[in-house]
Design an enzyme around this catalytic site. Structure first.
Site, PDB file in Angstrom:
ATOM      1  N   LYS A 183      43.429 -26.013  12.843  1.00  0.00           N
ATOM      2  CA  LYS A 183      41.997 -25.656  12.753  1.00  0.00           C
ATOM      3  C   LYS A 183      41.753 -24.308  13.423  1.00  0.00           C
ATOM      4  CE  LYS A 183      38.139 -25.908  14.897  1.00  0.00           C
ATOM      5  NZ  LYS A 183      37.435 -24.717  14.380  1.00  0.00           N
ATOM      6  N   GLU A 257      45.832 -24.128  26.665  1.00  0.00           N
ATOM      7  CA  GLU A 257      45.920 -22.713  27.059  1.00  0.00           C
ATOM      8  C   GLU A 257      44.487 -22.218  27.141  1.00  0.00           C
ATOM      9  OE1 GLU A 257      48.688 -20.976  27.693  1.00  0.00           O
ATOM     10  OE2 GLU A 257      49.986 -22.678  27.269  1.00  0.00           O
ATOM     11  N   CYS A 291      42.772 -13.715  26.970  1.00  0.00           N
ATOM     12  CA  CYS A 291      42.811 -14.627  28.110  1.00  0.00           C
ATOM     13  C   CYS A 291      43.543 -14.001  29.294  1.00  0.00           C
ATOM     14  CB  CYS A 291      43.502 -15.918  27.696  1.00  0.00           C
ATOM     15  SG  CYS A 291      45.160 -15.643  27.049  1.00  0.00           S
ATOM     16  N   GLU A 390      34.578 -15.699  33.253  1.00  0.00           N
ATOM     17  CA  GLU A 390      35.376 -15.009  32.238  1.00  0.00           C
ATOM     18  C   GLU A 390      34.420 -14.314  31.270  1.00  0.00           C
ATOM     19  OE1 GLU A 390      37.509 -17.294  29.249  1.00  0.00           O
ATOM     20  OE2 GLU A 390      39.211 -15.938  29.504  1.00  0.00           O
TER      21      GLU A 390
HETATM   22  P1  NDP Z   1      36.501 -22.039  22.121  1.00  0.00           P
HETATM   23  O1  NDP Z   1      36.913 -22.992  23.159  1.00  0.00           O
HETATM   24  O2  NDP Z   1      35.076 -21.865  21.834  1.00  0.00           O
HETATM   25  O3  NDP Z   1      37.182 -22.425  20.716  1.00  0.00           O
HETATM   26  C1  NDP Z   1      38.563 -22.552  20.548  1.00  0.00           C
HETATM   27  C2  NDP Z   1      38.806 -23.420  19.340  1.00  0.00           C
HETATM   28  O4  NDP Z   1      38.373 -24.746  19.607  1.00  0.00           O
HETATM   29  C3  NDP Z   1      38.029 -22.976  18.107  1.00  0.00           C
HETATM   30  O5  NDP Z   1      38.798 -23.228  16.954  1.00  0.00           O
HETATM   31  C4  NDP Z   1      36.818 -23.877  18.172  1.00  0.00           C
HETATM   32  O6  NDP Z   1      36.171 -23.997  16.945  1.00  0.00           O
HETATM   33  C5  NDP Z   1      37.468 -25.172  18.618  1.00  0.00           C
HETATM   34  N1  NDP Z   1      36.563 -26.151  19.198  1.00  0.00           N
HETATM   35  C6  NDP Z   1      35.366 -25.951  19.820  1.00  0.00           C
HETATM   36  N2  NDP Z   1      34.834 -27.142  20.219  1.00  0.00           N
HETATM   37  C7  NDP Z   1      35.724 -28.115  19.858  1.00  0.00           C
HETATM   38  C8  NDP Z   1      35.761 -29.536  20.004  1.00  0.00           C
HETATM   39  N3  NDP Z   1      34.783 -30.211  20.609  1.00  0.00           N
HETATM   40  N4  NDP Z   1      36.817 -30.197  19.513  1.00  0.00           N
HETATM   41  C9  NDP Z   1      37.837 -29.528  18.925  1.00  0.00           C
HETATM   42  N5  NDP Z   1      37.859 -28.188  18.728  1.00  0.00           N
HETATM   43  C10 NDP Z   1      36.820 -27.485  19.213  1.00  0.00           C
HETATM   44  O7  NDP Z   1      37.214 -20.687  22.504  1.00  0.00           O
HETATM   45  P2  NDP Z   1      37.050 -19.310  21.775  1.00  0.00           P
HETATM   46  O8  NDP Z   1      37.354 -19.436  20.321  1.00  0.00           O
HETATM   47  O9  NDP Z   1      35.735 -18.749  22.208  1.00  0.00           O
HETATM   48  O10 NDP Z   1      38.256 -18.475  22.412  1.00  0.00           O
HETATM   49  C11 NDP Z   1      38.116 -17.783  23.582  1.00  0.00           C
HETATM   50  C12 NDP Z   1      38.699 -18.576  24.730  1.00  0.00           C
HETATM   51  O11 NDP Z   1      40.058 -18.834  24.492  1.00  0.00           O
HETATM   52  C13 NDP Z   1      38.632 -17.801  26.018  1.00  0.00           C
HETATM   53  O12 NDP Z   1      38.197 -18.609  27.073  1.00  0.00           O
HETATM   54  C14 NDP Z   1      40.080 -17.395  26.241  1.00  0.00           C
HETATM   55  O13 NDP Z   1      40.396 -17.161  27.569  1.00  0.00           O
HETATM   56  C15 NDP Z   1      40.816 -18.535  25.649  1.00  0.00           C
HETATM   57  N6  NDP Z   1      42.163 -18.114  25.287  1.00  0.00           N
HETATM   58  C16 NDP Z   1      43.213 -18.578  26.039  1.00  0.00           C
HETATM   59  C17 NDP Z   1      44.497 -18.157  25.778  1.00  0.00           C
HETATM   60  C18 NDP Z   1      45.656 -18.680  26.578  1.00  0.00           C
HETATM   61  O14 NDP Z   1      46.789 -18.573  26.116  1.00  0.00           O
HETATM   62  N7  NDP Z   1      45.451 -19.250  27.770  1.00  0.00           N
HETATM   63  C19 NDP Z   1      44.789 -17.187  24.709  1.00  0.00           C
HETATM   64  C20 NDP Z   1      43.608 -16.766  23.996  1.00  0.00           C
HETATM   65  C21 NDP Z   1      42.348 -17.235  24.289  1.00  0.00           C
HETATM   66  P3  NDP Z   1      34.932 -23.029  16.554  1.00  0.00           P
HETATM   67  O15 NDP Z   1      35.237 -21.675  17.089  1.00  0.00           O
HETATM   68  O16 NDP Z   1      34.972 -23.080  15.085  1.00  0.00           O
HETATM   69  O17 NDP Z   1      33.741 -23.641  17.168  1.00  0.00           O
END
Ligand code: NDP
Length: 498
Positions: A183, A257, A291, A390
């Protein structure tokens, strides 16, 4: 000012639950080009029925094979074919990714897509070296520990680097014999939809499936499905908490992550020119949306004023603009709400008593896109919101420190613990600092180094579990312990006495 679209994207994007699957008509979600703000495509959301169908297809492909039972040699061939597919389509994949994320095209082609292809080669080679264990007990038993694929993997990817991050999960899950349901973020589904279609040209049917839609709808249905056997998630900390709760109900393993607020610690004993380059790269790469960004820059007090002034001067000169232009260093942020959130931290810094060294405003001269000036602020203390939260944009927060103890104390004073950067050529300083930092990764005199054989992941709210060679092997497989006697053993004969 207007910018050209990198590619004409498909009018509509849907999920892909294997061949012959029908999709329910979910709600329509607009997809925008961040450099102009124009709508370029529409995502048709997969509701719970479509998600259930995708998981059922992955379940079937796992339970009935052949994927989990293929020889290592055959699986390596398929993974190599996946790599070739990506390399043959770098331009299209990079343009689709650029269209939804606004990331600079040159970077996407040179780094993200190359890494995506390499992820498949890395895990293909890894499985060829994979080992089991064997123990002998007295001279009569051999006990082996072998690894088997876990089953159906739910893979959830964020919007900041969709292809590079998702392929790490897809390649690892497939290499160890699992089937997948991916997803992507609803904001950036274009490149991953194309990637999954390309990979499905070479993968057996049903092994890699795609569902699209909002996290709380499509993502939540996926992680709650009882036929999902493991969940690999990259995204925000709050979402990670929600997913771990759901995973707890079905008792499935997860890797998380999550976010970061990484300290970039610059000692006076550093090579200052390199530390300056590294600090700029650490916060402004990937449009600042990463991140592992070195977003809290801690500088030894004796050179704080000079360093921050030089940083601001360089930040002002950064070329912000068209993601298709090779000269562009920072493109637009991914969405309008995200841009507004990032900008709001400049005001918060002022409200908390800090000051804005440079940036903090939108680049209105660049039209309707989500461009902001690369930003640097001086915080008054590490408790300021710009030092704790962040921000996930081209936004650096500066703080001075006095000595190693002070630097470590500030660096660790956060809910996160993903990466720390240390700049110093004085070995005892580096070692004493490194020993006390509470982060999963430490980079010394370098801004970014991802060694795929080594674990990557965070302490505290930055994550649970690790990604990388052996960590992935542990996560994507179940251990099976088998004990076999060499010659018949003496058995207790219950009920044999008359
Ligand atoms: P989100 O947590 O908003 O979303 C991540 C994914 O999870 C998206 O596909 C989102 O869908 C999905 N999602 C959201 N809510 C749910 C739920 N309740 N159940 C299942 N899936 C869900 O993060 P972002 O997309 O905003 O990404 C940025 C974040 O990711 C930052 O905090 C960053 O630090 C972190 N990140 C961490 C990394 C690491 O390796 N530690 C690497 C890169 C990023 P949708 O967007 O469609 O709502």
């Amino acid at each position: 000012m207007t910018f050209n679209l990198p590619i004409i994207p498909p009018r509509q994007v849907t999920g892909l639950a294997g061949q012959g699957a029908s999709r329910g008509g979910g709600i329509e979600i607009p997809i925008y080009y961040p450099a102009t703000g124009q709508q370029i495509s529409t995502l048709i959301e997969d509701g719970s029925a479509a998600v259930a169908q995708a998981v059922a297809i992955a379940r079937d492909a796992f339970d009935k094979g052949p994927w989990p039972h293929l020889s290592v040699e055959k699986r390596m061939e398929v993974l190599e074919a996946c790599r070739t597919k990506i390399l043959e389509n770098v331009d299209e994949l990079a343009r689709l990714e650029c269209a939804a994320t606004g990331l600079v095209l040159k970077e996407l082609k040179a780094r993200h897509m190359v890494r995506a292809a390499y992820n498949f080669r890395f895990f293909a080679e890894y499985i060829s070296q994979s080992k089991g264990e064997a123990y002998t007990q007295t001279d009569n038993y051999i006990t082996t520990v072998t690894r088997r694929p876990v089953g159906v993997a739910a893979l959830i990817a964020p919007w900041n680097a969709p292809v590079a991050l998702a392929t790490m999960k897809i390649a690892a899950a497939l290499a160890f014999g699992n089937t997948c349901v991916l997803k992507p973020s609803e904001q950036t589904p274009l490149s991953l939809a194309r990637l999954v279609a390309l990979l499905n040209d070479v993968l057996p049917e049903g092994v890699l499936n795609l569902v699209n839609g909002r996290g709380p709808v499509t993502g939540a249905a996926l992680v709650a499905n009882p036929d999902v056997d493991l969940i690999s998630f990259t995204g925000g900390t709050e979402t990670g908490r929600a997913i771990m709760s759901a995973a707890g109900q079905n008792l499935v393993p997860t890797t998380m992550e999550l976010g970061g607020k990484s300290a970039n610690i610059i000692f006076a004993s550093a090579d200052i020119e390199r530390a300056l380059d590294g600090a700029l790269q650490g916060i402004f790469s990937n449009n600042g949306q990463q991140c592992l960004a070195g977003s809290r820059i801690l500088v030894e007090r004796s050179m704080f004023d000079e360093f921050t002034a030089r940083f601001a001067e360089r930040a002002k000169r950064i070329k912000v603009g068209d993601p298709l232009d090779d000269a562009t260093e920072v493109g637009p942020l991914a969405s309008a709400p995200h841009m507004n959130r990032v900008l709001s931290f400049a005001n918060m810094a002022r409200e908390d008593g800090g000051s804005v060294l440079t940036g903090g405003t939108r680049r209105d001269d660049l039209g309707g896109g989500y461009f902001i000036e690369p930003t640097a602020v001086l915080a008054t203390s590490n408790a300021d919101r710009c030092a704790q939260e962040e921000i996930f944009g081209p936004f650096a927060t500066f703080l001075p420190f006095d000595d190693i103890e002070d630097a470590v104390s500030i660096a660790n004073d956060t809910q996160f613990g993903l990466v720390s950067y240390i700049w110093s050529y004085h070995l005892p300083t580096v070692m004493q600092t490194q020993t006390h930092l509470r982060s999963g990764v430490v980079w010394v005199n370098t801004p970014m180094m991802r060694e795929l054989r080594a674990p990557f992941g965070g302490f505290k709210s930055s994550g649970v579990g690790r990604e990388g060679g052996a960590s992935c092997e542990r996560f994507y497989t179940e251990e099976v312990t088998t004990s076999t006697p060499i010659k018949p053993v003496q058995l207790r004969r219950f009920g044999a006495e008359t």
